[in-house]
Scaffold this motif. Structure first.
Motif, PDB file in Angstrom:
ATOM      1  N   LEU A  41       0.796  -1.232   0.000  1.00  0.00           N
ATOM      2  CA  LEU A  41       0.000   0.000   0.000  1.00  0.00           C
ATOM      3  C   LEU A  41       0.827   1.280   0.000  1.00  0.00           C
ATOM      4  O   LEU A  41       0.272   2.365   0.128  1.00  0.00           O
ATOM      5  CB  LEU A  41      -0.975   0.035   1.195  1.00  0.00           C
ATOM      6  CG  LEU A  41      -1.911  -1.155   1.354  1.00  0.00           C
ATOM      7  CD1 LEU A  41      -2.704  -1.044   2.653  1.00  0.00           C
ATOM      8  CD2 LEU A  41      -2.854  -1.241   0.169  1.00  0.00           C
ATOM      9  N   ILE A  42       2.169   1.172  -0.151  1.00  0.00           N
ATOM     10  CA  ILE A  42       2.984   2.383   0.004  1.00  0.00           C
ATOM     11  C   ILE A  42       3.916   2.694  -1.158  1.00  0.00           C
ATOM     12  O   ILE A  42       4.408   3.825  -1.258  1.00  0.00           O
ATOM     13  CB  ILE A  42       3.816   2.353   1.307  1.00  0.00           C
ATOM     14  CG1 ILE A  42       4.750   1.148   1.324  1.00  0.00           C
ATOM     15  CG2 ILE A  42       2.913   2.366   2.535  1.00  0.00           C
ATOM     16  CD1 ILE A  42       5.789   1.181   2.432  1.00  0.00           C
ATOM     17  N   SER A  43       4.211   1.702  -2.020  1.00  0.00           N
ATOM     18  CA  SER A  43       5.142   1.998  -3.108  1.00  0.00           C
ATOM     19  C   SER A  43       4.755   1.201  -4.352  1.00  0.00           C
ATOM     20  O   SER A  43       4.152   0.132  -4.260  1.00  0.00           O
ATOM     21  CB  SER A  43       6.585   1.680  -2.710  1.00  0.00           C
ATOM     22  OG  SER A  43       6.741   0.287  -2.496  1.00  0.00           O
ATOM     23  N   ASP A  44       5.098   1.742  -5.471  1.00  0.00           N
ATOM     24  CA  ASP A  44       4.815   1.067  -6.736  1.00  0.00           C
ATOM     25  C   ASP A  44       6.039   0.312  -7.224  1.00  0.00           C
ATOM     26  O   ASP A  44       7.172   0.811  -7.136  1.00  0.00           O
ATOM     27  CB  ASP A  44       4.409   2.086  -7.815  1.00  0.00           C
ATOM     28  CG  ASP A  44       3.024   2.650  -7.574  1.00  0.00           C
ATOM     29  OD1 ASP A  44       2.236   2.026  -6.840  1.00  0.00           O
ATOM     30  OD2 ASP A  44       2.719   3.716  -8.143  1.00  0.00           O
ATOM     31  N   VAL A  45       5.795  -0.884  -7.750  1.00  0.00           N
ATOM     32  CA  VAL A  45       6.845  -1.679  -8.377  1.00  0.00           C
ATOM     33  C   VAL A  45       6.491  -1.792  -9.855  1.00  0.00           C
ATOM     34  O   VAL A  45       5.381  -2.208 -10.201  1.00  0.00           O
ATOM     35  CB  VAL A  45       6.950  -3.083  -7.740  1.00  0.00           C
ATOM     36  CG1 VAL A  45       7.943  -3.946  -8.507  1.00  0.00           C
ATOM     37  CG2 VAL A  45       7.333  -2.971  -6.272  1.00  0.00           C
ATOM     38  N   ASP A  46       7.435  -1.399 -10.694  1.00  0.00           N
ATOM     39  CA  ASP A  46       7.235  -1.457 -12.137  1.00  0.00           C
ATOM     40  C   ASP A  46       7.923  -2.680 -12.704  1.00  0.00           C
ATOM     41  O   ASP A  46       8.983  -3.099 -12.221  1.00  0.00           O
ATOM     42  CB  ASP A  46       7.833  -0.211 -12.814  1.00  0.00           C
ATOM     43  CG  ASP A  46       7.128   1.061 -12.396  1.00  0.00           C
ATOM     44  OD1 ASP A  46       5.896   1.039 -12.255  1.00  0.00           O
ATOM     45  OD2 ASP A  46       7.821   2.087 -12.214  1.00  0.00           O
ATOM     46  N   GLY A  47       7.330  -3.225 -13.748  1.00  0.00           N
ATOM     47  CA  GLY A  47       7.940  -4.336 -14.457  1.00  0.00           C
ATOM     48  C   GLY A  47       7.622  -4.244 -15.931  1.00  0.00           C
ATOM     49  O   GLY A  47       6.814  -3.407 -16.360  1.00  0.00           O
ATOM     50  N   SER A  48       8.260  -5.105 -16.696  1.00  0.00           N
ATOM     51  CA  SER A  48       8.010  -5.122 -18.139  1.00  0.00           C
ATOM     52  C   SER A  48       8.251  -6.530 -18.660  1.00  0.00           C
ATOM     53  O   SER A  48       8.714  -7.409 -17.938  1.00  0.00           O
ATOM     54  CB  SER A  48       8.915  -4.121 -18.862  1.00  0.00           C
ATOM     55  OG  SER A  48      10.270  -4.496 -18.708  1.00  0.00           O
ATOM     56  N   ARG A  84      13.088 -11.301  -7.253  1.00  0.00           N
ATOM     57  CA  ARG A  84      11.654 -11.060  -7.450  1.00  0.00           C
ATOM     58  C   ARG A  84      11.199 -11.647  -8.780  1.00  0.00           C
ATOM     59  O   ARG A  84      10.137 -12.269  -8.870  1.00  0.00           O
ATOM     60  CB  ARG A  84      11.346  -9.567  -7.379  1.00  0.00           C
ATOM     61  CG  ARG A  84       9.872  -9.246  -7.611  1.00  0.00           C
ATOM     62  CD  ARG A  84       9.525  -7.793  -7.357  1.00  0.00           C
ATOM     63  NE  ARG A  84      10.426  -6.883  -8.008  1.00  0.00           N
ATOM     64  CZ  ARG A  84      10.961  -5.807  -7.427  1.00  0.00           C
ATOM     65  NH1 ARG A  84      10.702  -5.530  -6.162  1.00  0.00           N
ATOM     66  NH2 ARG A  84      11.763  -5.013  -8.099  1.00  0.00           N
ATOM     67  N   ASP A  85      12.015 -11.478  -9.833  1.00  0.00           N
ATOM     68  CA  ASP A  85      11.646 -12.030 -11.144  1.00  0.00           C
ATOM     69  C   ASP A  85      11.518 -13.547 -11.082  1.00  0.00           C
ATOM     70  O   ASP A  85      10.602 -14.125 -11.667  1.00  0.00           O
ATOM     71  CB  ASP A  85      12.666 -11.626 -12.205  1.00  0.00           C
ATOM     72  CG  ASP A  85      12.669 -10.131 -12.480  1.00  0.00           C
ATOM     73  OD1 ASP A  85      11.725  -9.436 -12.044  1.00  0.00           O
ATOM     74  OD2 ASP A  85      13.625  -9.657 -13.125  1.00  0.00           O
ATOM     75  N   GLY A  86      12.411 -14.199 -10.346  1.00  0.00           N
ATOM     76  CA  GLY A  86      12.328 -15.645 -10.173  1.00  0.00           C
ATOM     77  C   GLY A  86      11.040 -16.050  -9.480  1.00  0.00           C
ATOM     78  O   GLY A  86      10.394 -17.039  -9.854  1.00  0.00           O
ATOM     79  N   HIS A  87      10.647 -15.270  -8.454  1.00  0.00           N
ATOM     80  CA  HIS A  87       9.397 -15.553  -7.745  1.00  0.00           C
ATOM     81  C   HIS A  87       8.189 -15.337  -8.666  1.00  0.00           C
ATOM     82  O   HIS A  87       7.242 -16.135  -8.658  1.00  0.00           O
ATOM     83  CB  HIS A  87       9.299 -14.670  -6.495  1.00  0.00           C
ATOM     84  CG  HIS A  87       8.155 -15.026  -5.606  1.00  0.00           C
ATOM     85  ND1 HIS A  87       7.662 -14.167  -4.663  1.00  0.00           N
ATOM     86  CD2 HIS A  87       7.388 -16.143  -5.514  1.00  0.00           C
ATOM     87  CE1 HIS A  87       6.648 -14.736  -4.030  1.00  0.00           C
ATOM     88  NE2 HIS A  87       6.463 -15.933  -4.527  1.00  0.00           N
ATOM     89  N   LEU A  88       8.230 -14.295  -9.462  1.00  0.00           N
ATOM     90  CA  LEU A  88       7.111 -14.025 -10.386  1.00  0.00           C
ATOM     91  C   LEU A  88       6.934 -15.145 -11.410  1.00  0.00           C
ATOM     92  O   LEU A  88       5.824 -15.391 -11.880  1.00  0.00           O
ATOM     93  CB  LEU A  88       7.321 -12.692 -11.106  1.00  0.00           C
ATOM     94  CG  LEU A  88       7.099 -11.434 -10.268  1.00  0.00           C
ATOM     95  CD1 LEU A  88       7.544 -10.193 -11.026  1.00  0.00           C
ATOM     96  CD2 LEU A  88       5.650 -11.324  -9.835  1.00  0.00           C
ATOM     97  N   LYS A  89       8.015 -15.826 -11.738  1.00  0.00           N
ATOM     98  CA  LYS A  89       7.937 -16.895 -12.741  1.00  0.00           C
ATOM     99  C   LYS A  89       7.395 -18.205 -12.169  1.00  0.00           C
ATOM    100  O   LYS A  89       6.970 -19.076 -12.916  1.00  0.00           O
ATOM    101  CB  LYS A  89       9.316 -17.141 -13.363  1.00  0.00           C
ATOM    102  CG  LYS A  89       9.807 -15.975 -14.197  1.00  0.00           C
ATOM    103  CD  LYS A  89      11.232 -16.194 -14.669  1.00  0.00           C
ATOM    104  CE  LYS A  89      11.789 -14.919 -15.291  1.00  0.00           C
ATOM    105  NZ  LYS A  89      13.184 -15.101 -15.729  1.00  0.00           N
ATOM    106  N   ASN A  90       7.373 -18.347 -10.834  1.00  0.00           N
ATOM    107  CA  ASN A  90       6.942 -19.625 -10.258  1.00  0.00           C
ATOM    108  C   ASN A  90       5.417 -19.709 -10.154  1.00  0.00           C
ATOM    109  O   ASN A  90       4.692 -18.803 -10.582  1.00  0.00           O
ATOM    110  CB  ASN A  90       7.675 -19.918  -8.936  1.00  0.00           C
ATOM    111  CG  ASN A  90       7.107 -19.172  -7.745  1.00  0.00           C
ATOM    112  OD1 ASN A  90       5.985 -18.676  -7.741  1.00  0.00           O
ATOM    113  ND2 ASN A  90       7.893 -19.094  -6.684  1.00  0.00           N
ATOM    114  N   GLU A  91       4.935 -20.789  -9.536  1.00  0.00           N
ATOM    115  CA  GLU A  91       3.494 -21.076  -9.511  1.00  0.00           C
ATOM    116  C   GLU A  91       2.684 -20.064  -8.704  1.00  0.00           C
ATOM    117  O   GLU A  91       1.459 -19.995  -8.851  1.00  0.00           O
ATOM    118  CB  GLU A  91       3.233 -22.501  -9.002  1.00  0.00           C
ATOM    119  CG  GLU A  91       3.728 -22.792  -7.600  1.00  0.00           C
ATOM    120  CD  GLU A  91       5.206 -23.166  -7.549  1.00  0.00           C
ATOM    121  OE1 GLU A  91       5.718 -23.284  -6.418  1.00  0.00           O
ATOM    122  OE2 GLU A  91       5.855 -23.306  -8.599  1.00  0.00           O
ATOM    123  N   ASP A  92       3.313 -19.239  -7.864  1.00  0.00           N
ATOM    124  CA  ASP A  92       2.576 -18.205  -7.133  1.00  0.00           C
ATOM    125  C   ASP A  92       2.022 -17.125  -8.063  1.00  0.00           C
ATOM    126  O   ASP A  92       1.006 -16.497  -7.743  1.00  0.00           O
ATOM    127  CB  ASP A  92       3.481 -17.514  -6.108  1.00  0.00           C
ATOM    128  CG  ASP A  92       3.764 -18.379  -4.888  1.00  0.00           C
ATOM    129  OD1 ASP A  92       3.080 -19.416  -4.722  1.00  0.00           O
ATOM    130  OD2 ASP A  92       4.664 -18.008  -4.115  1.00  0.00           O
TER     131      ASP A  92
END
Length: 191
Positions: A41-48, A84-92
């Motif tokens: 609720l406090i910061s934005d994370v950007d990705g592409s 973080r990218d590794g976590h985004l790629k997993n089943e979560d």
């Protein structure tokens, strides 16, 4: 009889020429597909996504009859943080082993103002297909002085809900925002 057949053939050619479709291909060197999610609720994370492609097919110069198709490799997600990218790629989240591709295909490309459009279509993410509506702004068309080809620039924005796509569902809104903002800055080359 011969004059009638000739007249019919000429009229048919002119008719077909008026409906000629143009295909616009993505200039990957001048395009970016990104997203933003709010963390705690406090910061934005950007990705592409570093690996994506898109085409536009239209017969009208103002793109009011355009069809857009986009694909992105889920494994190309990049937030500039390897862990973080590794976590985004997993089943979560993306679960790239099962759902390697993200797709969008428009159903309507409705002009709503000067260079403004509502683009509605089906987004497939994490194995779920849902209709979404995006805002598109035609930033202009011009001739590239180097390639001598006509190019068009679009900025596309919209918001999707994680829960609509069963994406990151074990993380509550207090941890990651339910809404994910999508932004695409794109340049297309007329084929």
């Amino acid at each position: 009889m011969k004059k009638t057949a000739l007249l019919f053939a000429v009229c048919s050619l002119f008719s077909l020429a008026g409906f000629a479709q143009s295909t616009w291909s993505l200039d990957k060197a001048h395009s970016k597909l990104g997203f933003t999610v709010t963390h705690m609720l406090i910061s934005d994370v950007d990705g592409s996504f570093t690996d994506f492609d898109a085409t536009i097919t239209a017969s009208k110069d103002d793109f009011s009859d355009a069809v857009v198709e986009m694909t992105a490799s889920a494994a190309s997600v990049n937030t500039q943080n390897e862990k973080r990218d590794g976590h985004l790629k997993n089943e979560d989240f993306f679960d790239v082993a099962k759902h390697s591709t993200i797709t969008f295909k428009s159903k309507t490309f409705q002009k709503v103002g000067e260079n403004k459009y509502k683009v509605t279509g089906d987004l497939t993410l994490h194995g779920v297909t849902k209709p979404v509506t995006l805002d598109a702004t035609l930033r202009g068309t011009t001739v590239n002085p180097m390639s001598k080809k006509t190019v068009a620039g679009f900025k596309v924005t919209g918001t999707i809900k994680r829960s609509d796509f069963n994406f990151g569902t074990k993380y509550p809104n207090a941890m990651l925002s339910e809404e994910v903002a999508i932004t695409a800055n794109t340049e297309f080359v007329k084929g």
